[in-house]
Design a protein around this motif. Sequence first.
Motif, short mmCIF file in Angstrom:
data_model
loop_
_atom_site.label_atom_id
_atom_site.label_comp_id
_atom_site.label_asym_id
_atom_site.label_seq_id
_atom_site.Cartn_x
_atom_site.Cartn_y
_atom_site.Cartn_z
N ILE A 60 0.61 -1.15 -0.03
CA ILE A 60 -0.06 -0.08 -0.09
C ILE A 60 0.85 1.21 0.09
CG2 ILE A 60 -1.68 1.51 1.25
CD1 ILE A 60 -2.83 -1.17 2.37
N MET A 61 0.62 2.08 -1.14
CA MET A 61 1.52 3.31 -1.41
C MET A 61 0.58 4.49 -1.32
SD MET A 61 3.64 4.53 -4.61
CE MET A 61 4.56 3.11 -4.73
N GLY A 62 1.12 5.50 -0.57
CA GLY A 62 0.44 6.85 -0.64
C GLY A 62 1.21 7.53 -1.75
N THR A 63 0.49 8.52 -2.19
CA THR A 63 1.44 9.23 -3.32
C THR A 63 0.71 10.88 -3.56
OG1 THR A 63 -0.35 8.78 -5.21
CG2 THR A 63 1.45 7.39 -5.07
N VAL A 64 1.85 11.62 -3.76
CA VAL A 64 1.53 12.95 -4.26
C VAL A 64 1.98 13.15 -5.51
CG1 VAL A 64 1.50 13.86 -1.78
CG2 VAL A 64 3.76 13.83 -3.20
N GLN A 65 1.16 14.10 -6.43
CA GLN A 65 1.50 14.43 -7.70
C GLN A 65 1.28 15.79 -8.22
OE1 GLN A 65 -1.21 11.53 -10.09
NE2 GLN A 65 -1.58 13.37 -11.46
N VAL A 66 1.99 15.98 -9.17
CA VAL A 66 1.97 17.22 -9.92
C VAL A 66 1.94 17.02 -11.32
CG1 VAL A 66 4.52 17.95 -9.67
CG2 VAL A 66 2.86 19.73 -10.18
N GLY A 67 1.16 17.79 -11.98
CA GLY A 67 0.93 17.72 -13.37
C GLY A 67 0.92 19.11 -14.35
N PHE A 68 1.29 18.69 -15.50
CA PHE A 68 1.29 19.92 -16.57
C PHE A 68 0.23 19.36 -17.92
CE2 PHE A 68 2.92 21.78 -20.42
CZ PHE A 68 2.40 23.11 -20.22
N ASP A 69 -0.48 20.04 -18.20
CA ASP A 69 -1.09 19.48 -19.74
C ASP A 69 -1.33 20.85 -20.36
OD1 ASP A 69 -2.83 16.80 -19.06
OD2 ASP A 69 -2.58 17.66 -17.32
N HIS A 70 -1.08 20.25 -21.66
CA HIS A 70 -1.09 21.40 -22.84
C HIS A 70 -2.06 20.80 -23.92
CE1 HIS A 70 0.05 24.04 -26.05
NE2 HIS A 70 0.13 23.11 -26.76
N THR A 71 -2.97 21.52 -24.37
CA THR A 71 -4.01 21.09 -25.54
C THR A 71 -3.81 22.25 -26.56
OG1 THR A 71 -5.38 20.12 -24.02
CG2 THR A 71 -6.41 20.50 -25.92
N LYS A 72 -3.72 21.97 -27.97
CA LYS A 72 -3.62 22.99 -29.03
C LYS A 72 -4.84 23.93 -28.79
CE LYS A 72 -2.96 23.10 -33.87
NZ LYS A 72 -3.14 22.27 -35.11
N ASP A 73 -4.39 25.07 -29.07
CA ASP A 73 -5.38 26.07 -29.16
C ASP A 73 -6.45 26.16 -27.87
OD1 ASP A 73 -4.49 26.69 -31.74
OD2 ASP A 73 -6.14 25.50 -32.65
N ALA A 74 -5.52 25.76 -26.72
CA ALA A 74 -6.41 26.11 -25.33
C ALA A 74 -5.17 26.55 -24.32
CB ALA A 74 -6.91 24.83 -25.02
N ASP A 75 -5.77 27.02 -23.12
CA ASP A 75 -4.87 27.46 -22.16
C ASP A 75 -4.09 26.00 -21.49
OD1 ASP A 75 -5.32 30.16 -22.37
OD2 ASP A 75 -6.93 30.16 -20.82
N ASP A 76 -2.98 26.27 -21.27
CA ASP A 76 -2.25 25.10 -20.41
C ASP A 76 -2.72 25.09 -19.09
OD1 ASP A 76 -0.85 24.61 -22.73
OD2 ASP A 76 1.05 25.93 -22.01
N PHE A 77 -2.70 23.93 -18.29
CA PHE A 77 -3.10 24.05 -17.09
C PHE A 77 -2.28 22.92 -16.19
CE2 PHE A 77 -5.83 20.90 -19.41
CZ PHE A 77 -5.85 19.96 -18.47
N PHE A 78 -2.26 23.06 -14.99
CA PHE A 78 -1.54 22.29 -13.96
C PHE A 78 -2.80 21.70 -13.25
CE2 PHE A 78 1.28 25.81 -14.76
CZ PHE A 78 2.24 25.40 -15.06
N THR A 79 -2.07 20.53 -12.49
CA THR A 79 -2.61 19.53 -11.57
C THR A 79 -2.05 19.38 -10.34
OG1 THR A 79 -3.41 18.55 -13.72
CG2 THR A 79 -3.85 17.35 -11.58
N LEU A 80 -2.71 19.10 -9.32
CA LEU A 80 -1.97 18.77 -7.98
C LEU A 80 -2.88 17.69 -7.43
CD1 LEU A 80 -1.30 22.39 -6.16
CD2 LEU A 80 0.42 20.73 -7.28
N GLY A 81 -2.33 16.91 -7.05
CA GLY A 81 -3.13 15.53 -6.35
C GLY A 81 -2.51 15.02 -5.28
N VAL A 82 -3.47 13.88 -4.71
CA VAL A 82 -2.88 13.07 -3.64
C VAL A 82 -3.60 11.50 -4.06
CG1 VAL A 82 -2.44 14.36 -1.87
CG2 VAL A 82 -4.86 13.47 -2.22
N GLY A 83 -3.09 10.60 -3.74
CA GLY A 83 -3.63 9.05 -4.10
C GLY A 83 -3.14 8.18 -3.24
#
Length: 161
Positions: A60-83
């Motif tokens: 059993i593992m606990g996690t933290v996460q950070v992400g970056f997403d890019h979509t053509k012709d749209a704003d980039d966005f960031f993600t923060l998460g736990v899991g």
Amino acid sequence: MKKIVLFVMALMISVAANAQFEKGKGYLGASLSSIDISSQAKKFHFGLNAKAGYLFMDNIMGTVQVGFDHTKDADDFFTLGVGGRYYIEQNGLYLGASLKYKNDYKHVLPGIQVGYAFFVSRTVTIEPELYFDISTKKFDYSCYGLGIGIGIYLFKDGHKN
């Protein structure tokens, strides 16, 4: 004879995998999630995620996460998460659950994952994963897809495997 050799090899692999998901190990990972399917993913999409985790119990593992997403012709966005992840019977197959915050529409996404940690060395894995993230703001913002990642399982101090 071939059956005996295959059995011995399978036994060795299962014994080696047995020590991989034990309490006290750390985890570092990075993944790409560019194969994304949703109503929002009709254009080119690229996602990059970094994850850190700790096995606080065997399997059993606990996690933290950070992400970056890019979509053509749209704003980039960031993600923060736990899991968290649950490794099934030490074979590398895992089930996961997460809670992420995306700043694009300012919403929370509970998600589920199923993946496999394929060991290419004693500590390094290649991890394909299927995921489904459900938007709490509008179901159309939900997405599912395939991610591929690399993970490093860190030994705890003084532990030799």
